[in-house]
Design a protein around this motif. Structure first.
Motif, PDB file in Angstrom:
ATOM      1  N   VAL A 246      41.296  57.036  28.329  1.00 41.07           N
ATOM      2  CA  VAL A 246      41.401  55.592  28.572  1.00 41.07           C
ATOM      3  C   VAL A 246      41.359  55.369  30.077  1.00 41.07           C
ATOM      4  O   VAL A 246      42.063  56.047  30.836  1.00 41.07           O
ATOM      5  N   THR A 247      40.537  54.403  30.508  1.00 43.57           N
ATOM      6  CA  THR A 247      40.351  54.133  31.939  1.00 43.57           C
ATOM      7  C   THR A 247      40.479  52.638  32.205  1.00 43.57           C
ATOM      8  O   THR A 247      39.962  51.812  31.440  1.00 43.57           O
ATOM      9  N   TYR A 248      41.155  52.287  33.292  1.00 41.73           N
ATOM     10  CA  TYR A 248      41.197  50.899  33.767  1.00 41.73           C
ATOM     11  C   TYR A 248      40.715  50.852  35.205  1.00 41.73           C
ATOM     12  O   TYR A 248      41.122  51.669  36.041  1.00 41.73           O
ATOM     13  N   LEU A 249      39.822  49.888  35.511  1.00 42.66           N
ATOM     14  CA  LEU A 249      39.280  49.718  36.861  1.00 42.66           C
ATOM     15  C   LEU A 249      39.375  48.254  37.279  1.00 42.66           C
ATOM     16  O   LEU A 249      39.077  47.358  36.487  1.00 42.66           O
ATOM     17  N   ASN A 250      39.766  48.036  38.531  1.00 39.37           N
ATOM     18  CA  ASN A 250      39.742  46.696  39.120  1.00 39.37           C
ATOM     19  C   ASN A 250      38.775  46.720  40.298  1.00 39.37           C
ATOM     20  O   ASN A 250      38.940  47.514  41.223  1.00 39.37           O
ATOM     21  N   ARG A 251      37.759  45.870  40.243  1.00 44.34           N
ATOM     22  CA  ARG A 251      36.692  45.871  41.245  1.00 44.34           C
ATOM     23  C   ARG A 251      36.764  44.572  42.046  1.00 44.34           C
ATOM     24  O   ARG A 251      36.643  43.472  41.490  1.00 44.34           O
ATOM     25  N   GLN A 252      36.941  44.697  43.356  1.00 40.31           N
ATOM     26  CA  GLN A 252      37.089  43.537  44.232  1.00 40.31           C
ATOM     27  C   GLN A 252      35.942  43.497  45.235  1.00 40.31           C
ATOM     28  O   GLN A 252      35.687  44.484  45.926  1.00 40.31           O
ATOM     29  N   TYR A 253      35.274  42.345  45.321  1.00 42.31           N
ATOM     30  CA  TYR A 253      34.118  42.192  46.207  1.00 42.31           C
ATOM     31  C   TYR A 253      34.529  41.512  47.508  1.00 42.31           C
ATOM     32  O   TYR A 253      35.501  40.762  47.565  1.00 42.31           O
ATOM     33  N   ASP A 254      33.747  41.780  48.548  1.00 46.22           N
ATOM     34  CA  ASP A 254      34.110  41.316  49.882  1.00 46.22           C
ATOM     35  C   ASP A 254      33.763  39.854  50.143  1.00 46.22           C
ATOM     36  O   ASP A 254      34.563  39.109  50.695  1.00 46.22           O
ATOM     37  N   GLY A 255      32.514  39.477  49.807  1.00 43.29           N
ATOM     38  CA  GLY A 255      32.012  38.169  50.224  1.00 43.29           C
ATOM     39  C   GLY A 255      31.725  37.219  49.079  1.00 43.29           C
ATOM     40  O   GLY A 255      31.584  37.619  47.922  1.00 43.29           O
ATOM     41  N   ALA A 256      31.623  35.944  49.415  1.00 47.46           N
ATOM     42  CA  ALA A 256      31.326  34.902  48.439  1.00 47.46           C
ATOM     43  C   ALA A 256      29.874  35.003  47.977  1.00 47.46           C
ATOM     44  O   ALA A 256      28.982  35.341  48.752  1.00 47.46           O
ATOM     45  N   ASN A 257      29.655  34.711  46.698  1.00 48.75           N
ATOM     46  CA  ASN A 257      28.316  34.771  46.113  1.00 48.75           C
ATOM     47  C   ASN A 257      27.675  33.380  46.152  1.00 48.75           C
ATOM     48  O   ASN A 257      28.157  32.454  45.487  1.00 48.75           O
ATOM     49  N   PRO A 258      26.601  33.197  46.922  1.00 44.35           N
ATOM     50  CA  PRO A 258      26.002  31.860  47.073  1.00 44.35           C
ATOM     51  C   PRO A 258      25.344  31.342  45.796  1.00 44.35           C
ATOM     52  O   PRO A 258      25.106  30.126  45.689  1.00 44.35           O
TER      53      PRO A 258
END
Length: 320
Positions: A246-258
């Motif tokens: 079982v795996t859990y991942l949290n992915r956070q992006y740097d910039g706003a998506n236009p």
């Protein structure tokens, strides 16, 4: 693939003896994937705002071959899909070299030539118009250190470079050149996994792990840091052998998506994978019945990026 708990237990030699060894598995599988990005068949060229699902039956060959040598059987070259990777749901072709030190430490360096290869949409956000594809290329390099200094700790590190032949994200949405630059998917990818082994009893092993991935993309809206945790269990019950992860991942992006009202993307991903082996089928010591199934669900604060997939498979594995 062989799931033998013994292979994950006390430190053993790289091979039973010097020379060639390996295994070949042939599986009948059925898989389904719901994704607005990964399904690139002709029927999915036009995105209309609805989730795009693709299901298919396939024959899935897996296996590996290695050559072991040395006075302590401590040198090895290998090619294929490793049993440890398959047991936790990673189906990646790799080739490389492995060495075992006298204290039990196993060190390996490998190339994964296909894990970043594929086909993607030039402009995935184009809606109600036919999208065109482009090739995504890249080679990944992997270093693993198992049983560090004879301990129960292991480290798995990888680096890869993702390159698109033609990156046109945002072209059909009327974005400026500056806004399109934020969507550039070309990237350097870094991966790290630290795990330890927890023997519960003779037939049960647990492997908790921490995972970190950095996608250093050219576009700020595509740059991300992923933090995750994983736990795998290997169970031997008589002639039945199981591996569950079982795996859990949290992915956070740097910039706003236009494209999506300048929202900064964030994803939560859950994975579960179960593998099973019954060795000695048809009274053949080197022939096993194998089966596996997995499910993956990734939910995003931007619905366009939501993805779901699952796979189930059954087959035979021959060890030599």
């Amino acid at each position: 693939m062989s799931l033998s708990v013994v292979s994950y237990g006390a430190v053993a030699k790289l091979g039973e003896s010097n020379g060639f060894s390996g295994e070949i598995a042939l599986n009948a599988a059925y898989a389904s994937k719901t994704s607005n990005l990964s399904n690139t068949d002709d029927e999915f060229r036009t995105y209309t705002g609805e989730a795009q699902e693709n299901s298919s039956a396939l024959v899935l060959p897996l296996g590996n071959v290695q050559y072991t040598w040395g006075s302590r059987s401590n040198h090895q070259v290998f090619l294929g899909t490793s049993r440890a990777d398959v047991a936790v749901g990673t189906l990646a072709l790799e080739t490389g070299y492995r060495y075992q030190f006298q204290d039990g430490t196993k060190w390996s360096l490998a190339i994964l030539p296909t894990i970043l290869e594929g086909e993607v949409w030039r402009d995935p956000y184009l809606e109600n118009q036919a999208r065109s594809t482009t090739d995504e290329k890249g080679t990944a390099y992997r270093m693993q250190i198992d049983n560090i200094a004879g301990s129960l700790f292991s480290l798995d590190l990888a680096y890869g470079k993702r390159e698109l032949d033609s990156e046109q994200s945002g072209l059909g949405e009327g974005l400026s050149a500056e806004e399109m630059a934020k969507l550039d998917r070309n990237a350097d990818v870094f991966y790290g996994k630290f795990k330890m082994m927890l023997p519960v009893n003779k037939g049960v092993l647990l492997f908790p792990a921490l995972i970190y991935t950095q996608q250093d993309a050219n576009g700020s809206a595509m740059k991300s840091n992923t933090y995750g945790a994983e736990i795998s269990s290997f169970v031997s019950a008589g002639n039945h052998q199981f591996a569950f992860t079982v795996t859990y991942l949290n992915r956070q992006y740097d910039g706003a998506n236009p494209v999506f009202d300048n929202v900064t993307r964030e994803d939560d991903e859950w994975k579960a994978f179960l593998a099973y082996e019954y060795p000695g089928i048809f009274y053949a010591d080197n022939l096993s019945l194998v089966a596996f199934g997995g499910v993956n669900n990734s939910s995003s604060n931007t619905a366009f990026y939501d993805e779901k997939d699952w796979i189930t498979s059954v087959g035979l594995n021959w060890e030599f």
